[in-house]
Structure formats: C-alpha cells, structure tokens
Write an enzyme that holds these catalytic residues in place. Structure first.
Site, PDB file in Angstrom:
ATOM      1  N   HIS A  59      29.089  47.347  34.801  1.00 43.51           N
ATOM      2  CA  HIS A  59      28.775  46.091  34.107  1.00 43.51           C
ATOM      3  C   HIS A  59      29.852  45.032  34.294  1.00 43.51           C
ATOM      4  O   HIS A  59      29.612  43.851  34.039  1.00 43.51           O
ATOM      5  CB  HIS A  59      28.469  46.333  32.625  1.00 43.51           C
ATOM      6  N   ASP A  89      27.476  53.759  34.689  1.00 42.42           N
ATOM      7  CA  ASP A  89      28.264  52.549  34.453  1.00 42.42           C
ATOM      8  C   ASP A  89      29.592  52.589  35.198  1.00 42.42           C
ATOM      9  O   ASP A  89      30.646  52.264  34.645  1.00 42.42           O
ATOM     10  CB  ASP A  89      28.499  52.327  32.955  1.00 42.42           C
ATOM     11  N   GLY A 175      36.758  42.528  28.070  1.00 41.09           N
ATOM     12  CA  GLY A 175      37.798  42.397  29.093  1.00 41.09           C
ATOM     13  C   GLY A 175      38.521  43.696  29.348  1.00 41.09           C
ATOM     14  O   GLY A 175      39.081  43.902  30.423  1.00 41.09           O
ATOM     15  N   ASN A 176      38.527  44.602  28.358  1.00 40.56           N
ATOM     16  CA  ASN A 176      39.114  45.934  28.547  1.00 40.56           C
ATOM     17  C   ASN A 176      38.229  46.835  29.402  1.00 40.56           C
ATOM     18  O   ASN A 176      38.699  47.852  29.927  1.00 40.56           O
ATOM     19  CB  ASN A 176      39.331  46.647  27.204  1.00 40.56           C
ATOM     20  N   SER A 177      36.954  46.509  29.513  1.00 38.24           N
ATOM     21  CA  SER A 177      36.030  47.348  30.277  1.00 38.24           C
ATOM     22  C   SER A 177      36.551  47.579  31.689  1.00 38.24           C
ATOM     23  O   SER A 177      36.947  46.636  32.383  1.00 38.24           O
ATOM     24  CB  SER A 177      34.652  46.687  30.354  1.00 38.24           C
TER      25      SER A 177
END
Length: 228
Positions: A59, A89, A175-177
């Site tokens: 994502h 993902d 943003g940590n993803s």
C-alpha cells in the site's frame, strides 16, 4: 539500549515518496487528472551487482507513477517497483546502484534479519519509520500480542486480510508503513503495516499497531526480488 539500536540500524531505513495520479469528473464535464503525494518507509534488505532492494508495504507503493527513495544522508534517488504481493501487503522497490553516490553507499547498509518466530509476549521492540512524512523517527514498546488478524482496504476499495501479525504498543503512525520493527539485538523482526485508531462502533483506541513478521514476509520478498 534503544539509542544504540537506532545508531546501528538507521542506515538501513529509507523514506519512500509515492507520486500518483487519479482521474475525476470535473464540474464542467470531461475528465481531469489530479496528482497526489504520499509518504512511507522501507528497509534495505539486499543488494546485487546492479540494484539495492528495499522491502516495504504494497500500500506504500500502490498506484505510483514515480517513487523517490530517501537515505540516511538525506540524499534521494528514483526507485521502481520490482514486484508486489498485494495479498500479504508486501512490495520490493529496486534502486539502481549507478544512481547512488559513493558517499551515500558508504553510509547505508543492509538490515540484519532476526527470527520473529522467537518473539514472546512482553518482549521490548523498537519501531523506526518516516512518521507523517517528517523524516525518520523512533518509538519503542512491547510485543502486545501475536498472530493477530487485520482487515485493510486498498486504493480500489478491495478488502485485504492480513493474518499472523505482531501487535505492538510502539507507536505506528501514517508514514511508518513499510518501516522496521526491531528486537533489542537490532535485528529486523517485522515490517510495520498499520494501526488501529477506532473500533467498529467508533470508540477510540490507543497504542495498537501491527507489523508483518519477517519470517512470514521473507519468502515473498525473496520471490519478488528474483522477478525478471
């Protein structure tokens, strides 16, 4: 301690900026194109003679027309999606070594992979990522639960179910993803994926974040890196 882990691991963490385009119907009729930018994180996991390979979430790179990868020295280069595994993902971004300066190459490194199967409840962990697109930041917490399931929606509105996740109270924010979840040896044991901020009834939720265990992700990432 945590500061020692951060110093050792930060050279392996990158920021990823995704520029995408979407079409919409204008008020006066016809179709117009709108450009949008989103931010995420990634982890340097491998290198060959031509490319540096970065693990992240699907994502984070979904719908990208262009990707920019930022390194520890604040330099940035273009990257391209090597492959994606939407069901889990996961994605791999490739950066050409020829695009990276010698100075940057001296400062970056490949992450050391740990064993997420050995995790225990209550074990301390550290999360690093590009929270809110402000640049790399660090949070720390504990393994709150194991083998969790999370339902996510992609850009097309399709629901994807992630299973076997690590739950942590280390803050995981937009943003940590795609960033790193680390054990206290500084080893990569998870890829941060999402947080829960509210229940289905709308009740507020605090300190519930999720990461994909590296033992679950590793085979998929290897397959994506080996794509032609």
């Amino acid at each position: 301690d945590v500061s020692d882990i951060v110093e050792a691991v930060m050279p392996s963490i990158v920021s990823i900026t995704n520029v995408s385009e979407s079409q919409y119907q204008s008020f006066f009729g016809g179709t117009q194109t709108q450009q949008s930018t989103s931010c995420g994180s990634g982890i340097i996991v491998s290198q060959d003679a031509d490319n540096l390979y970065i693990a992240t979430n699907n994502h984070v790179v979904e719908g990208a027309t262009s990707l920019s990868v930022g390194f520890i020295d604040e330099s940035s280069v273009s990257g391209e999606v090597k492959g994606t595994d939407a069901a889990n993902d996961l994605a791999v971004v490739a950066v050409k070594l020829s695009d990276i300066s010698d100075d940057t190459m001296k400062q970056i490194q490949i992450a050391t992979v740990g064993d997420s199967d050995e995790l225990q409840l209550g074990e301390q962990v550290v999360a690093i990522g590009n929270a809110l697109g402000y640049g790399q930041s660090v949070t720390s917490g504990y393994v709150s639960a194991l083998n969790r399931t999370l339902n996510l929606s992609d850009e097309s509105g399709n629901e994807v179910q992630s299973t076997g996740l690590i739950q942590t109270d280390a803050a995981i924010n937009p943003g940590n993803s795609g960033g790193a979840l680390l054990n206290m040896k500084g080893e990569l044991i998870g890829i941060n994926e999402a947080k829960t901020s509210a229940t289905s009834s709308g009740a507020s939720v605090d300190n519930i974040g999720f990461a994909i265990p590296i033992d679950k992700a590793e085979q998929s990432l290897q397959e994506l890196m080996n794509l032609p």
